[in-house]
Design a protein around this motif. Structure first.
Motif, short mmCIF file in Angstrom:
data_model
loop_
_atom_site.label_atom_id
_atom_site.label_comp_id
_atom_site.label_asym_id
_atom_site.label_seq_id
_atom_site.Cartn_x
_atom_site.Cartn_y
_atom_site.Cartn_z
N SER A 31 0.97 -1.25 -0.04
CA SER A 31 -0.15 -0.12 -0.22
C SER A 31 0.95 1.19 -0.03
N GLY A 32 0.17 2.42 -0.49
CA GLY A 32 1.01 3.78 -0.51
C GLY A 32 0.17 4.75 -0.73
N ASN A 33 0.57 5.98 -0.34
CA ASN A 33 -0.17 7.09 -0.61
C ASN A 33 0.64 8.19 -0.92
N THR A 34 0.13 9.28 -1.59
CA THR A 34 0.95 10.59 -2.15
C THR A 34 0.09 11.62 -1.78
N GLY A 35 0.35 12.91 -1.28
CA GLY A 35 -0.27 14.28 -1.21
C GLY A 35 0.44 15.06 -1.81
N ILE A 36 -0.27 15.90 -2.92
CA ILE A 36 0.34 16.93 -3.69
C ILE A 36 -0.51 18.29 -3.19
N ASN A 37 0.40 19.19 -2.96
CA ASN A 37 -0.41 20.41 -2.79
C ASN A 37 0.25 21.70 -3.36
N PHE A 38 -0.22 22.45 -4.32
CA PHE A 38 0.35 23.48 -5.10
C PHE A 38 -0.46 24.65 -4.63
#
Length: 508
Positions: free
Chosen positions: A257-264
């Motif tokens: 399992s994995g997760n990614t958060g991107i915030n611009f």
């Protein structure tokens, strides 16, 4: 934008330190000598001071650097001191410092400023032990954690601190085992496991309003790889020369399992954020005389996007995703295999998105699937991985000689399109089909629910009646009714004498 090819090469150097150090004989002097020779053959300049005493070879003031003349940059590492210790049982322990400083730089151009990244490669509770024989060695590397951390970013002569630039990658429970066979070439087989990886990247240009952060994690990574590396001195930047000298590799990474958060964040253009997660997947790569191959798959992917221009989030999910790409890399007078594929399986959108164009729920909202699987043969006319590839480009880089549609599937909104077929191409005949080689072969297609979908699109106001009528006329020209209601089948044939037939009827 910063050029990152040099950076990518720099990130690979720590892995070389862990693996190539073991590719040697089983005395301290020979282990170090073979490691040094390998790195120099790969194009690295090495400076160091050596002191051999009491069964331990100490290599101090060790520094590596590789110029990148075409990119105007360099990769350098100041490793400090290594110790190669004989264990008295035929094995050699390699003692490395906890932190290895790295510097990656590129000179600027008129449109792209130069940059330097000063980084630390850090490890804890680590050990490397080499065992076996000179011709067949096994090295074992274990570490509690390994990490890569940006210390300073310098762009166009200006230094940016941690408040403006951050790279922090940490892997825990790292284990690797490699068996190396040395003969005319270096052959290797490798396995590895990583308990988990976390990453945190942040970039902010104080002269502009935007800032980007990128955070995430992955768990339960495994690695399997094997290959052949030439012993002769070859410019590692010239991949065509490396392959000609015997370079051949393949590897597969699986992950849980994995997760990614991107915030611009941008006051002028608006903010954007994305959160993704999955329950595992696989990535494989291979490169050698037989060609280049990439493949990947992932399961239970979920995405949530927030865009400044939209008053609601975009939520989508897919039960399975995948891709593959296979292509020749060596110029040849003979045709070589290629392939391409993509899968978006059980694609689901939120009701909020459906409501934009289908507020009354007329279209079925069942999970949608798109699958495409192509293969064929092509003649490569240019060694596009060679250093002088640009000078070879006097015309098209290759010629397609055969194409197979192994699977075409589009299943969405109550309609289902399927297809398959095989076509060959005569590249000596560019007149039968002006501007393209003459095709010979056939493609079989079937459509279920096509008319029903057209009627619903017209009722929803998304498709004008006259355009729907045109679409029905085209289906009538190229297809015939199937055995079930609202089904169509079509066989498109390209004949040897240049005709194009649809279900036996000539259309060209």
């Amino acid at each position: 934008m910063f050029r990152m090819n040099s950076a990518s090469l720099g990130f690979a150097v720590p892995a070389m330190l862990l693996s190539t150090a073991a590719w040697a004989d089983l005395t301290p002097t020979q282990v170090w000598g073979d490691w040094r020779q390998y790195m120099e053959n790969m194009g690295y300049g090495i400076t160091a001071t050596e002191n051999d005493a009491g069964g331990t070879l100490t290599v101090s003031d060790l520094a590596l650097d590789m110029p990148m003349p075409e990119e105007g940059g360099a990769v350098s590492m100041n490793i400090g001191t290594l110790e190669f210790r004989g264990n008295g049982d035929g094995t050699v322990a390699i003692v490395m410092p906890d932190t290895l400083p790295m510097s990656i730089s590129a000179t600027g151009t008129e449109t792209d400023p130069g940059f330097t990244m000063n980084m630390d490669y850090a490890q804890t509770d680590h050990s490397i032990v080499v065992s076996g024989s000179p011709e067949n060695m096994t090295y074992a590397y274990d570490a509690g954690t390994v990490g890569l951390k940006l210390k300073e970013l310098i762009v166009d002569g200006q230094s940016y601190g941690a408040e403006n630039a951050r790279i922090d990658v940490v892997a825990n429970d790292f284990t690797s085992r490699t068996t190396m066979t040395i003969g005319d070439t270096r052959g290797y087989e490798q396995t590895g496991q990583i308990g988990g990886v976390t990453y945190d990247v942040f970039v902010h240009n104080p002269e502009q309003s935007g800032q980007l952060s990128f955070k995430g994690s992955m768990s339960d990574l495994t690695l399997e790889g094997n290959g052949t590396i030439p012993l002769t001195t070859v410019d590692a930047a010239d991949m065509a020369a490396m392959i000609a000298a015997g370079f051949d590799m393949s590897g597969t990474i699986t992950y849980g399992s994995g997760n990614t958060g991107i915030n611009f964040v941008d006051e002028e253009q608006g903010d954007f954020s994305a959160a993704t997660s999955s329950q595992g997947g696989e990535l494989s790569v291979a490169m050698g005389p037989e060609g280049l191959a990439y493949a990947g798959s992932q399961k239970d992917t979920e995405m949530n996007l927030k865009v400044a221009e939209l008053p609601f989030p975009i939520d989508i999910s897919m039960a399975r995703t995948g891709f593959k790409l296979e292509a020749p890399v060596v110029k040849s007078d003979e045709a070589q295999d290629f392939a391409f594929g993509i899968t978006l399986g059980d694609f689901v959108m939120s009701d909020m998105i459906w409501g934009i164009f289908d507020p009354t729920g007329q279209l079925p909202r069942d999970p949608a699937t798109v699958e495409l699987d192509l293969s064929g043969q092509a003649k490569l006319l240019v060694d596009y991985m060679a250093a002088d590839a640009a000078t070879q480009m006097a015309g098209p880089p290759g010629e397609v000689e055969a194409l197979s549609v192994n699977k075409l599937l589009v299943d969405a909104a109550g309609a289902r399109l399927e297809g398959q077929g095989d076509v060959t191409f005569d590249n000596s005949d560019m007149t039968t089909m002006p501007g393209m080689p003459k095709p010979v072969g056939a493609i079989d297609l079937s459509l279920e629910g096509g008319n029903g979908l057209l009627e619903k699109l017209v009722a929803m106001g998304l498709l004008p009646q006259e355009q729907a009528m045109g679409a029905r006329m085209m289906m009538g020209l190229f297809a015939v009714p199937g055995s079930e209601p609202d089904t169509l089948t079509s066989k498109i044939e390209f004949t040897e004498d240049g005709q194009v037939l649809a279900n036996g009827q000539r259309i060209k």
